[in-house]
Write a protein that holds these residues in place. Structure first.
Motif, PDB file in Angstrom:
ATOM      1  N   PRO A 133       0.729  -1.182  -0.009  1.00  0.00           N
ATOM      2  CA  PRO A 133       0.145  -0.038  -0.032  1.00  0.00           C
ATOM      3  C   PRO A 133       1.028   1.133   0.060  1.00  0.00           C
ATOM      4  CG  PRO A 133      -0.125  -1.065   1.980  1.00  0.00           C
ATOM      5  CD  PRO A 133       0.794  -1.756   1.148  1.00  0.00           C
ATOM      6  N   LEU A 134       0.232   2.491  -0.503  1.00  0.00           N
ATOM      7  CA  LEU A 134       1.117   3.475  -0.541  1.00  0.00           C
ATOM      8  C   LEU A 134       1.405   4.031   0.870  1.00  0.00           C
ATOM      9  CD1 LEU A 134       1.733   5.996  -2.275  1.00  0.00           C
ATOM     10  CD2 LEU A 134      -0.419   7.058  -1.578  1.00  0.00           C
ATOM     11  N   ASP A 135       2.693   4.232   0.944  1.00  0.00           N
ATOM     12  CA  ASP A 135       3.198   4.343   2.341  1.00  0.00           C
ATOM     13  C   ASP A 135       3.095   5.914   2.888  1.00  0.00           C
ATOM     14  OD1 ASP A 135       5.032   4.404   4.574  1.00  0.00           O
ATOM     15  OD2 ASP A 135       6.399   3.287   3.925  1.00  0.00           O
ATOM     16  N   TYR A 136       2.045   6.128   3.484  1.00  0.00           N
ATOM     17  CA  TYR A 136       1.847   7.676   3.952  1.00  0.00           C
ATOM     18  C   TYR A 136       2.893   8.048   4.745  1.00  0.00           C
ATOM     19  CZ  TYR A 136      -2.669   7.016   1.456  1.00  0.00           C
ATOM     20  OH  TYR A 136      -3.354   6.741   0.752  1.00  0.00           O
ATOM     21  N   TRP A 137       3.265   7.174   5.811  1.00  0.00           N
ATOM     22  CA  TRP A 137       4.400   7.817   6.892  1.00  0.00           C
ATOM     23  C   TRP A 137       5.414   8.377   6.003  1.00  0.00           C
ATOM     24  CZ3 TRP A 137       9.284   6.400   7.929  1.00  0.00           C
ATOM     25  CH2 TRP A 137       9.802   7.041   9.165  1.00  0.00           C
ATOM     26  N   TRP A 138       6.207   7.359   5.127  1.00  0.00           N
ATOM     27  CA  TRP A 138       7.289   7.855   4.509  1.00  0.00           C
ATOM     28  C   TRP A 138       7.047   8.968   3.781  1.00  0.00           C
ATOM     29  CZ3 TRP A 138       8.403   8.609  -0.835  1.00  0.00           C
ATOM     30  CH2 TRP A 138       9.710   8.758  -1.162  1.00  0.00           C
ATOM     31  N   PRO A 171       0.822  11.952   8.506  1.00  0.00           N
ATOM     32  CA  PRO A 171       0.447  10.986   7.525  1.00  0.00           C
ATOM     33  C   PRO A 171      -0.999  10.946   7.353  1.00  0.00           C
ATOM     34  CG  PRO A 171       2.003  10.155   9.266  1.00  0.00           C
ATOM     35  CD  PRO A 171       1.798  11.567   9.456  1.00  0.00           C
ATOM     36  N   ASP A 172      -1.863  11.264   8.552  1.00  0.00           N
ATOM     37  CA  ASP A 172      -3.446  11.193   8.141  1.00  0.00           C
ATOM     38  C   ASP A 172      -3.744  12.569   7.350  1.00  0.00           C
ATOM     39  OD1 ASP A 172      -3.625   9.115  10.236  1.00  0.00           O
ATOM     40  OD2 ASP A 172      -3.932  10.494  12.089  1.00  0.00           O
ATOM     41  N   ILE A 173      -3.142  13.480   7.605  1.00  0.00           N
ATOM     42  CA  ILE A 173      -3.559  14.640   6.788  1.00  0.00           C
ATOM     43  C   ILE A 173      -3.139  14.274   5.213  1.00  0.00           C
ATOM     44  CG2 ILE A 173      -2.877  17.076   6.051  1.00  0.00           C
ATOM     45  CD1 ILE A 173      -2.931  17.437   9.037  1.00  0.00           C
ATOM     46  N   CYS A 228      -5.467  13.885   1.949  1.00  0.00           N
ATOM     47  CA  CYS A 228      -5.231  14.650   0.556  1.00  0.00           C
ATOM     48  C   CYS A 228      -5.204  13.705  -0.642  1.00  0.00           C
ATOM     49  CB  CYS A 228      -3.994  15.517   0.785  1.00  0.00           C
ATOM     50  SG  CYS A 228      -3.852  16.941   2.012  1.00  0.00           S
ATOM     51  N   VAL A 229      -4.565  12.755  -0.453  1.00  0.00           N
ATOM     52  CA  VAL A 229      -4.469  11.643  -1.409  1.00  0.00           C
ATOM     53  C   VAL A 229      -5.922  11.237  -1.930  1.00  0.00           C
ATOM     54  CG1 VAL A 229      -3.686   9.493  -2.150  1.00  0.00           C
ATOM     55  CG2 VAL A 229      -1.971  11.164  -1.301  1.00  0.00           C
TER      56      VAL A 229
END
Length: 138
Positions: A59-64, A73-75, A79-80
């Motif tokens: 899955p897309l790594d929002y943390w990275w 990461p939540d924002i 946004c994505v």
């Protein structure tokens, strides 16, 4: 490793064998498998791309991404998701806007065909040995 962008699709790298006149080439090339709500794609065609079942997809790594953008990461996730939702609404309304992915390529609609066009530099980073073959396949 491939990356799943929820609501949009999967980016991956595939190995493809090409028979040349004197040699067999195996090249790495980028692919994009669309995974968008079909109701958004009325009157649009899109290429069928099959990513091999043994491909590693994450899955897309929002943390990275948050580390590179300084956004939490939540924002970033919100946004994505909102951007993908807006793009799907625009497609449904008949707007044919291009969706750019930084150094990767552009998802665009031309002549009622929605497809991913990878930047030459993206293909060259993946396949430095047989770049021209990979570019022709992509």
């Amino acid at each position: 490793q491939g990356v799943l962008v929820p609501g949009l699709g999967t980016f991956a790298v595939v190995h493809e064998q090409v028979d040349g006149a004197e040699e067999v080439y195996v090249v790495r090339r980028p692919v994009f498998q669309l995974d968008m709500d079909v109701s958004c794609l009325r009157e649009l065609m899109f290429p069928t791309v099959i990513i091999p079942g043994d491909a590693e997809i994450a899955p897309l790594d929002y943390w990275w991404l948050s580390q590179t953008t300084s956004l939490p990461p939540d924002i970033l996730r919100d946004c994505v998701q909102e951007t993908i939702l807006l793009y799907s609404f625009q497609l449904r309304d008949g707007q044919r806007l291009a969706f750019a992915f930084g150094d990767i390529g552009i998802l665009s609609c031309q002549d009622s065909v929605l497809c991913m066009r990878f930047h030459r530099s993206c293909v060259e980073r993946l396949e430095s040995w047989d770049t021209w073959v990979a570019l022709l396949l992509t």
